[in-house]
Design a protein around this motif. Structure first.
Motif, PDB file in Angstrom:
ATOM      1  N   ARG A 199      52.174 -49.149 -13.369  1.00  0.00           N
ATOM      2  CA  ARG A 199      53.361 -50.002 -13.417  1.00  0.00           C
ATOM      3  C   ARG A 199      53.194 -51.232 -12.523  1.00  0.00           C
ATOM      4  O   ARG A 199      53.576 -52.351 -12.903  1.00  0.00           O
ATOM      5  N   SER A 200      52.631 -51.019 -11.354  1.00  0.00           N
ATOM      6  CA  SER A 200      52.417 -52.134 -10.438  1.00  0.00           C
ATOM      7  C   SER A 200      51.416 -53.122 -11.014  1.00  0.00           C
ATOM      8  O   SER A 200      51.574 -54.340 -10.882  1.00  0.00           O
TER       9      SER A 200
ATOM     10  N   ARG B 179      53.115 -55.381 -13.467  1.00  0.00           N
ATOM     11  CA  ARG B 179      53.828 -56.470 -12.803  1.00  0.00           C
ATOM     12  C   ARG B 179      52.850 -57.532 -12.306  1.00  0.00           C
ATOM     13  O   ARG B 179      53.140 -58.734 -12.351  1.00  0.00           O
TER      14      ARG B 179
ATOM     15  N   GLU C 130      51.739 -59.664 -15.263  1.00  0.00           N
ATOM     16  CA  GLU C 130      52.806 -60.566 -15.676  1.00  0.00           C
ATOM     17  C   GLU C 130      52.952 -61.729 -14.701  1.00  0.00           C
ATOM     18  O   GLU C 130      53.131 -62.889 -15.110  1.00  0.00           O
TER      19      GLU C 130
ATOM     20  N   ARG D  13      54.847 -64.341  -5.655  1.00  0.00           N
ATOM     21  CA  ARG D  13      55.148 -63.066  -6.310  1.00  0.00           C
ATOM     22  C   ARG D  13      53.865 -62.360  -6.745  1.00  0.00           C
ATOM     23  O   ARG D  13      53.732 -61.147  -6.622  1.00  0.00           O
ATOM     24  N   TRP D  14      52.914 -63.149  -7.258  1.00  0.00           N
ATOM     25  CA  TRP D  14      51.646 -62.562  -7.692  1.00  0.00           C
ATOM     26  C   TRP D  14      50.882 -61.980  -6.510  1.00  0.00           C
ATOM     27  O   TRP D  14      50.320 -60.883  -6.593  1.00  0.00           O
TER      28      TRP D  14
ATOM     29  N   SER E 148      52.474 -58.754  -5.518  1.00  0.00           N
ATOM     30  CA  SER E 148      52.138 -57.693  -6.473  1.00  0.00           C
ATOM     31  C   SER E 148      50.714 -57.196  -6.270  1.00  0.00           C
ATOM     32  O   SER E 148      50.437 -55.999  -6.374  1.00  0.00           O
TER      33      SER E 148
END
Length: 218
Positions: free
Chosen positions: A29-30, A33, A36, A174-175, A178
């Motif tokens: 899941r991580s 993200r 994305e 954000r990247w 993540s």
């Protein structure tokens, strides 16, 4: 009820596998993200590049028009024609890249209108030059309308670039977050599984040693 050695071994490995499975799910899941976030950063870079291309293309169109006004040579219009052919493609690319952003879509509509106004101005001056209407051309140049239209296009593109670069900075942050989260989760899962496995091996080894000593005593 006392468990047999085999049951304890099975239970230990089951716990380790469960921890690894949970870590894998969280990591998956991580990673999604992370992918994305990376995709959004790439899209922002593409928007900035397309805006730069738009400004360069408009400059080329104006340079071709200016060269024709000065020389009357049809070959001077080649950059103008090439730029006019490229402009719709660049606008279409910008429209696709900003499809999910209502604010940017509004700016794209405004940009299209200003580009169209500038194209009409360039086409009008070229038509006047073909008709040898020097006085009309001079009047058009002196009016400053063409310069204002180009300045408006440049200002809007600069504003759009600044908006996209700010957005890209947020997306990059954000990247990076993540990426750190994914790395931490994977490392934590591996470390926890290793610790549990090590404890299970030590416990089993102690039990086996106790049994061996007990059997020797008997």
């Amino acid at each position: 009820m006392s468990w047999s050695l085999n049951k304890k071994i099975t239970a230990g490995f089951a716990v380790v596998l469960a921890i690894l499975a949970i870590a894998e799910i969280i990591s998956y899941r991580s990673t999604g993200r992370l992918v994305e976030a990376a995709r959004q950063v790439t899209r922002s870079q593409q928007v900035v590049e397309a805006l730069d291309e738009m400004l360069v293309t408009m400059d080329e169109a104006e340079a071709g028009q200016r060269g024709y006004l000065l020389t009357g040579n049809e070959s001077s219009l080649d950059p103008y024609k090439a730029a006019n052919a490229r402009l719709p493609k660049v606008l279409k690319t910008l429209g696709k890249l900003t499809a999910n952003n209502l604010v940017e879509q509004h700016d794209i509509v405004l940009l299209e209108r200003r580009v169209r106004e500038k194209q009409n101005d360039l086409a009008s001056s070229i038509a006047l030059r073909k008709s040898n209407r020097s006085a009309a051309i001079s009047q058009l140049v002196l009016s400053g309308r063409g310069k204002k239209e180009m300045d408006d296009v440049g200002a809007l593109i600069s504003q759009m670039k600044q908006t996209e670069e700010n957005l890209m900075a947020v997306r990059t942050t954000r990247w990076e977050a993540s990426a750190r989260e994914t790395t931490l989760l994977v490392a934590t899962g591996v470390v926890v599984a290793f610790c549990v496995l090590l404890l299970a091996i030590l416990a089993l080894n102690n039990e086996a040693s106790d049994r061996f000593r007990a059997e020797r005593a008997l």
